[in-house]
Scaffold this active site. Structure first.
Site, PDB file in Angstrom:
ATOM      1  CG  PHE A 191      40.866  51.096  44.087  1.00 33.74           C
ATOM      2  CD1 PHE A 191      39.858  50.315  43.565  1.00 33.74           C
ATOM      3  CD2 PHE A 191      42.177  50.688  43.919  1.00 33.74           C
ATOM      4  CE1 PHE A 191      40.141  49.155  42.863  1.00 33.74           C
ATOM      5  CE2 PHE A 191      42.476  49.525  43.230  1.00 33.74           C
ATOM      6  CZ  PHE A 191      41.456  48.757  42.695  1.00 33.74           C
ATOM      7  NE  ARG A 242      50.902  49.645  36.885  1.00 31.70           N
ATOM      8  CZ  ARG A 242      49.834  48.920  37.202  1.00 31.70           C
ATOM      9  NH1 ARG A 242      48.664  49.517  37.365  1.00 31.70           N
ATOM     10  NH2 ARG A 242      49.937  47.618  37.356  1.00 31.70           N
ATOM     11  CB  ALA A 260      50.664  42.573  38.480  1.00 31.26           C
ATOM     12  CD  GLU A 276      44.550  40.290  37.325  1.00 30.85           C
ATOM     13  OE1 GLU A 276      44.743  40.952  36.283  1.00 30.85           O
ATOM     14  OE2 GLU A 276      43.712  40.606  38.190  1.00 30.85           O
ATOM     15  CD  GLU A 280      47.207  42.580  33.834  1.00 28.24           C
ATOM     16  OE1 GLU A 280      48.407  42.407  33.519  1.00 28.24           O
ATOM     17  OE2 GLU A 280      46.843  43.127  34.886  1.00 28.24           O
ATOM     18  CB  SER A 297      57.628  49.860  49.638  1.00 30.35           C
ATOM     19  OG  SER A 297      58.138  51.050  50.196  1.00 30.35           O
ATOM     20  N   GLY A 299      58.205  49.953  54.664  1.00 30.74           N
ATOM     21  CA  GLY A 299      58.280  51.137  55.513  1.00 30.74           C
ATOM     22  C   GLY A 299      56.951  51.863  55.631  1.00 30.74           C
ATOM     23  CD  GLU A 327      39.595  45.418  36.751  1.00 29.71           C
ATOM     24  OE1 GLU A 327      40.822  45.434  36.517  1.00 29.71           O
ATOM     25  OE2 GLU A 327      39.042  44.503  37.384  1.00 29.71           O
TER      26      GLU A 327
END
Length: 373
Positions: A191, A242, A260, A276, A280, A297, A299, A327
Site C-alpha cells: 500500500f 490508527r 482526511a 472524503e 467519512e 515529517s 526527515g 477500506e
C-alpha cells in the site's frame, strides 16, 4: 523477432522507451482497418474494438526481441489485455502482426480517444508510474503489480504535483541536481513503499557530503479538512483506530483527527476534500478555506498534506458513524464547540498534527468567518 501494433498509450515514445528498456526495435506509422480506439469507460487508458469503416491509427514496432515482448507482456498483462493476430496497413502494404486487445467484457468503450489528449492529461503521471512498474520486472508478476497499481498511480501523481513547488526566497536554491544517488533499494512495497538510498548531497560550503544511507516512507499526497459551522461555532472531528500510535505503544491508539484522505490520480485537492467528507461523515461542504500545504515529517516521510477549513451546517445529528466498508474504515464523528476543540489541543488529547494546525488557523480566522456567516 516479433512485431506489435500499438494504438494507445504505448505510441507515446517516452513511455515505450521506458517499458522496453534497451531495445533495437524499429518504429513505423501504421493503421488497423475496421477498428476504432476509445477511452475505456471511467478509466485513464484506451482500448481498441471492431468498428466497420473506421481506421485505428498507431505505431508498428518491428524487430522486438523475446525480452522486449516479455517486458511488454509484464506491463500490459495485469490489466486484462492479451495479444491477438491482426493485419495492419503500413507503407502502402499489409503486414501480419499482433495487437493488445482487452479481454471480452472487462472494459467498456467510452468516448473516442486521442493520443495528444491523453499525453496532456496523463502523460507525465504515467511515466512516473511506469518507472515504478518496470522496476518490479523480474521480482513480481503482472497480477501482483496490478493489485498495487492504484497506489503506484497515486505516488506517481504526487511526483507530478511535487514538481510545482513554491519559489525559493529564503532557502539556498539547492535542488535535486545537488543530490547524487549511488544505489537505491525498495525493500518493501504494497500500500506504501519503503525506499533506501545511498547518496551524497551538496553541503552549504559547496562541497559534496560523504555517502550516507537514508531510508524513507513513500506515500501519496493527501488532504485534510476540518468542517466548521460559524453560526453554531462548532466543528466536526473524527475518531478512528490508527496503526502508527499502536506501533509506538500508545495505550489509546484511537486518534482525533480532521477528515482526511489521499488524492486520487487526476483529482484536485478540493474535490478530494469534498469526497472524503461525504465518505467519512456524510457531509456536504460549503466554501473551502486553505490552511497550508506542508510536509508533516520531512526527515523520513515523503507524504505531503494540503489542509482546509470547510464551512458546513453541523447540527448535533451530524455526529455518528461513517467510513467506507471496502477500506475497512470504522469512523466516529464528534460535533464539538470551538472552545472544546481548543481545550483538546491544550490538553494534548488532540494529538494529530493537521488537527492542531487547523485548530490554530481557525482560532486566528474565526471572527472573520463568523462575521461573514
Amino acid at each position: 523477432m516479433t512485431s506489435l501494433f500499438f494504438y494507445g498509450t504505448l505510441q507515446y515514445r517516452p513511455l515505450l522507451a521506458l517499458v522496453l528498456g534497451d531495445s533495437r526495435a524499429v518504429l513505423r506509422p501504421a493503421a488497423l482497418a475496421d477498428h476504432a480506439v476509445s477511452w475505456a469507460d471511467g478509466q485513464a487508458f484506451p482500448l481498441i474494438h471492431a468498428q466497420p469503416g473506421a481506421q485505428a491509427q498507431g505505431l508498428l514496432v518491428d524487430g522486438l526481441s523475446a525480452q522486449d515482448v516479455a517486458r511488454l507482456n509484464f506491463y500490459e498483462g495485469g490489466f486484462a489485455y492479451t495479444l491477438h493476430d491482426r493485419v495492419v496497413q503500413v507503407d502502402g502494404g499489409d503486414q501480419a502482426t499482433q495487437v493488445y486487445f482487452s479481454d471480452p467484457g472487462h472494459w467498456t468503450p467510452g468516448a473516442p480517444w486521442a493520443l495528444l489528449d491523453w499525453v496532456d492529461r496523463w502523460g507525465a503521471m504515467t511515466l512516473h508510474a511506469a518507472a515504478e512498474v518496470m522496476s518490479y520486472y523480474g521480482h513480481l508478476d503482472a497480477e501482483q503489480v496490478a493489485q498495487r497499481f492504484t497506489m503506484i498511480r497515486m505516488r506517481a501523481d504526487s511526483r507530478v504535483r511535487a514538481g510545482k513547488t513554491p519559489p525559493t526566497s529564503l532557502r539556498s536554491g539547492l535542488g535535486s541536481g545537488d543530490v547524487a544517488t549511488t544505489q537505491a533499494r525498495r525493500p518493501y512495497s504494497n500500500f506504501f513503499t519503503l525506499e533506501e538510498h545511498d547518496l551524497a548531497f551538496r553541503r552549504f560550503d559547496g562541497q559534496m557530503s560523504e555517502t550516507v544511507n537514508r531510508a524513507g516512507f513513500v506515500g501519496g499526497d493527501a488532504v485534510t479538512v476540518l468542517p466548521y459551522d460559524p453560526v453554531r461555532d462548532v466543528v466536526l472531528v473524527i475518531e478512528q483506530f490508527r496503526f502508527g500510535p499502536h506501533l509506538r505503544g500508545d495505550p489509546h491508539p484511537w486518534v482525533l483527527e480532521p477528515i482526511a484522505g489521499r488524492i486520487d490520480p487526476g483529482e484536485t485537492p478540493e474535490v478530494c476534500a469534498r469526497r472524503e467528507a461525504e465518505e467519512e461523515a456524510g457531509l456536504s461542504l460549503g466554501a473551502l478555506h486553505h490552511v497550508a500545504d506542508y510536509y508533516p515529517s520531512p526527515g523520513a516521510v515523503s507524504e505531503f498534506l494540503m489542509s482546509y477549513i470547510a464551512l458546513a451546517d453541523l447540527p448535533d445529528s451530524a455526529a455518528g458513524l461513517g467510513g467506507v466498508d471496502h477500506e475497512a474504515e470504522d469512523i466516529r464523528s464528534h460535533v464539538i464547540a470551538f472552545t472544546r476543540l481548543m481545550d483538546l489541543v491544550s490538553s494534548g488529547e488532540a494529538g494529530c498534527g493537521p488537527l492542531v494546525l487547523s485548530a490554530l488557523w481557525l482560532a486566528q480566522n474565526r471572527d472573520r468567518l463568523r462575521s461573514g456567516a
